[in-house]
Design a protein around this motif. Structure first.
Motif, PDB file in Angstrom:
ATOM      1  N   GLU A 133       0.915  -1.012  -0.243  1.00  0.00           N
ATOM      2  CA  GLU A 133      -0.134  -0.329  -0.112  1.00  0.00           C
ATOM      3  C   GLU A 133       0.980   1.499  -0.303  1.00  0.00           C
ATOM      4  N   ARG A 134       2.145   1.674   0.911  1.00  0.00           N
ATOM      5  CA  ARG A 134       2.909   2.247   0.735  1.00  0.00           C
ATOM      6  C   ARG A 134       2.998   2.553  -0.721  1.00  0.00           C
ATOM      7  N   LEU A 135       4.247   1.424  -0.909  1.00  0.00           N
ATOM      8  CA  LEU A 135       5.005   1.253  -2.522  1.00  0.00           C
ATOM      9  C   LEU A 135       4.109   2.294  -3.639  1.00  0.00           C
ATOM     10  N   GLU A 136       2.864   0.992  -2.943  1.00  0.00           N
ATOM     11  CA  GLU A 136       1.731   2.071  -4.491  1.00  0.00           C
ATOM     12  C   GLU A 136       1.576   4.025  -3.799  1.00  0.00           C
ATOM     13  N   ALA A 137       1.513   4.106  -3.534  1.00  0.00           N
ATOM     14  CA  ALA A 137       1.266   5.400  -3.101  1.00  0.00           C
ATOM     15  C   ALA A 137       2.684   6.617  -3.212  1.00  0.00           C
ATOM     16  N   ALA A 138       3.565   5.526  -3.844  1.00  0.00           N
ATOM     17  CA  ALA A 138       4.990   6.199  -3.414  1.00  0.00           C
ATOM     18  C   ALA A 138       5.320   6.860  -4.971  1.00  0.00           C
ATOM     19  N   VAL A 139       4.923   6.036  -5.809  1.00  0.00           N
ATOM     20  CA  VAL A 139       5.449   5.332  -7.351  1.00  0.00           C
ATOM     21  C   VAL A 139       6.637   6.184  -7.777  1.00  0.00           C
ATOM     22  N   ASN A 140       5.843   8.038  -7.530  1.00  0.00           N
ATOM     23  CA  ASN A 140       6.914   9.109  -8.217  1.00  0.00           C
ATOM     24  C   ASN A 140       8.122   9.504  -7.168  1.00  0.00           C
ATOM     25  N   ASN A 141       8.585   8.760  -5.968  1.00  0.00           N
ATOM     26  CA  ASN A 141       9.537   9.076  -5.427  1.00  0.00           C
ATOM     27  C   ASN A 141      10.195   7.666  -5.201  1.00  0.00           C
ATOM     28  N   PRO A 142      11.680   7.690  -6.010  1.00  0.00           N
ATOM     29  CA  PRO A 142      12.600   6.992  -6.030  1.00  0.00           C
ATOM     30  C   PRO A 142      13.153   6.380  -5.070  1.00  0.00           C
ATOM     31  N   VAL A 143      13.537   7.652  -4.450  1.00  0.00           N
ATOM     32  CA  VAL A 143      13.830   6.925  -2.896  1.00  0.00           C
ATOM     33  C   VAL A 143      13.255   6.266  -1.678  1.00  0.00           C
ATOM     34  N   VAL A 144      12.402   6.476  -1.344  1.00  0.00           N
ATOM     35  CA  VAL A 144      11.103   5.693  -0.392  1.00  0.00           C
ATOM     36  C   VAL A 144      10.335   4.859  -1.626  1.00  0.00           C
ATOM     37  N   VAL A 145      10.791   4.538  -2.971  1.00  0.00           N
ATOM     38  CA  VAL A 145      10.350   3.041  -3.467  1.00  0.00           C
ATOM     39  C   VAL A 145      11.460   2.498  -3.486  1.00  0.00           C
ATOM     40  N   ALA A 146      12.878   2.718  -3.140  1.00  0.00           N
ATOM     41  CA  ALA A 146      14.383   2.211  -3.466  1.00  0.00           C
ATOM     42  C   ALA A 146      13.767   1.132  -1.376  1.00  0.00           C
ATOM     43  N   GLU A 147      13.474   2.135  -0.549  1.00  0.00           N
ATOM     44  CA  GLU A 147      13.434   1.989   0.824  1.00  0.00           C
ATOM     45  C   GLU A 147      12.267   0.389   0.797  1.00  0.00           C
ATOM     46  N   LEU A 148      10.844   1.208   0.203  1.00  0.00           N
ATOM     47  CA  LEU A 148      10.309   0.429   0.500  1.00  0.00           C
ATOM     48  C   LEU A 148      10.353  -1.062  -0.169  1.00  0.00           C
ATOM     49  N   ASP A 149      11.356  -1.280  -1.293  1.00  0.00           N
ATOM     50  CA  ASP A 149      11.830  -2.208  -2.245  1.00  0.00           C
ATOM     51  C   ASP A 149      12.600  -3.071  -1.103  1.00  0.00           C
TER      52      ASP A 149
END
Length: 253
Positions: A133-149
């Motif tokens: 859920e947090r990943l789908e909400a952050a797809v435009n933020n590369p840093v957050v996406v990398a953290e969530l991955d």
């Protein structure tokens, strides 16, 4: 021509640290066991106090020993994060390449999801859904996406119920993060494809579908490699050089 290198004799403090560490690793000293005081170790090893103190400092940094207010020393469980960071630094110094990281991920991440299919409980599935859920909400933020991955793969490793596998993947996983951020910045559809793959992997784990979980994890990793190449990177170049150039380009943009 000289055939032989000089022999490196360990320092006395290194020998003290290695002797204590050997007792811990062998299981003869267990977490919570008392090692004694510096004064007691000075008598046992027959060395000066500064040598013992330096040896203990090495063990404290490695998370193997803790010091109580009474000055007594006790064995503690190693901090996995600290050990992983040290191994990651060693990998960097060995000039590991992205190809080596990818090949390793294919073994360890597929192994993680296979174990998760068998062992993931309701709490772990809920944690994976929260991550998604947090990943789908952050797809435009590369840093957050990398953290969530990174968090997603760590959750799968924990869900597999194998602490050896969980700890074995961590040193290489610390080197995955910069590449994921870089891909998300350079490949517009990268984050969306990652979120889609995570969705299918979670669904396969929930359905206890071993073959589908393997398939989607492999696709996810192959996508990661393709994204790395599309970002203009050479898979056989040492990753540290790639990340250093990327960091420089970010600072100059």
């Amino acid at each position: 021509m000289e055939r032989f290198d000089r022999i490196k004799v360990p320092s006395a403090y290194e020998m003290v640290a290695e002797a204590i560490e050997a007792e811990i690793v062998s299981g003869r000293l267990r977490p919570g066991d008392e090692i004694g005081t510096e004064a007691a170790l000075v008598r046992q090893f027959g060395v000066n106090r500064s040598t013992v103190r330096e040896g203990i400092r090495v063990l404290e940094q490695g998370g193997l020993v803790r010091r109580e207010a009474s000055r007594k020393l006790f064995v503690c469980e190693p901090r996995a994060g600290g050990l992983s960071t040290r191994i990651s630094r060693a990998l960097v110094l060995q000039d590991v390449t992205f190809r080596e990281l990818f090949d390793t991920a294919m073994v360890l991440e597929v192994g993680s999801v296979e174990g998760a299919v068998v062992h993931a409980d309701a709490d772990m599935l809920a944690a994976l859904e929260d991550n998604q859920e947090r990943l789908e909400a952050a797809v435009n933020n590369p840093v957050v996406v990398a953290e969530l991955d990174s968090e997603f793969h760590a959750l799968l490793a924990r869900a597999c119920g194998n602490r050896v596998l969980e700890m074995a993947r961590e040193p290489a996983a610390l080197l995955f993060f910069p590449s994921t951020e870089m891909i998300c910045r350079r490949v517009p559809e990268g984050a969306g494809r990652m979120a889609q793959a995570h969705r299918f992997i979670i669904d396969a784990v929930r359905a206890r579908d071993l073959e589908l979980s393997r398939t989607w994890m492999r696709r996810h990793l192959v996508d990661w490699r393709k994204g790395f190449v599309r970002a203009g990177r050479e898979i056989d170049e040492p990753v540290e050089r790639i990340f250093a150039r990327y960091a420089l380009s970010k600072s100059q943009s």
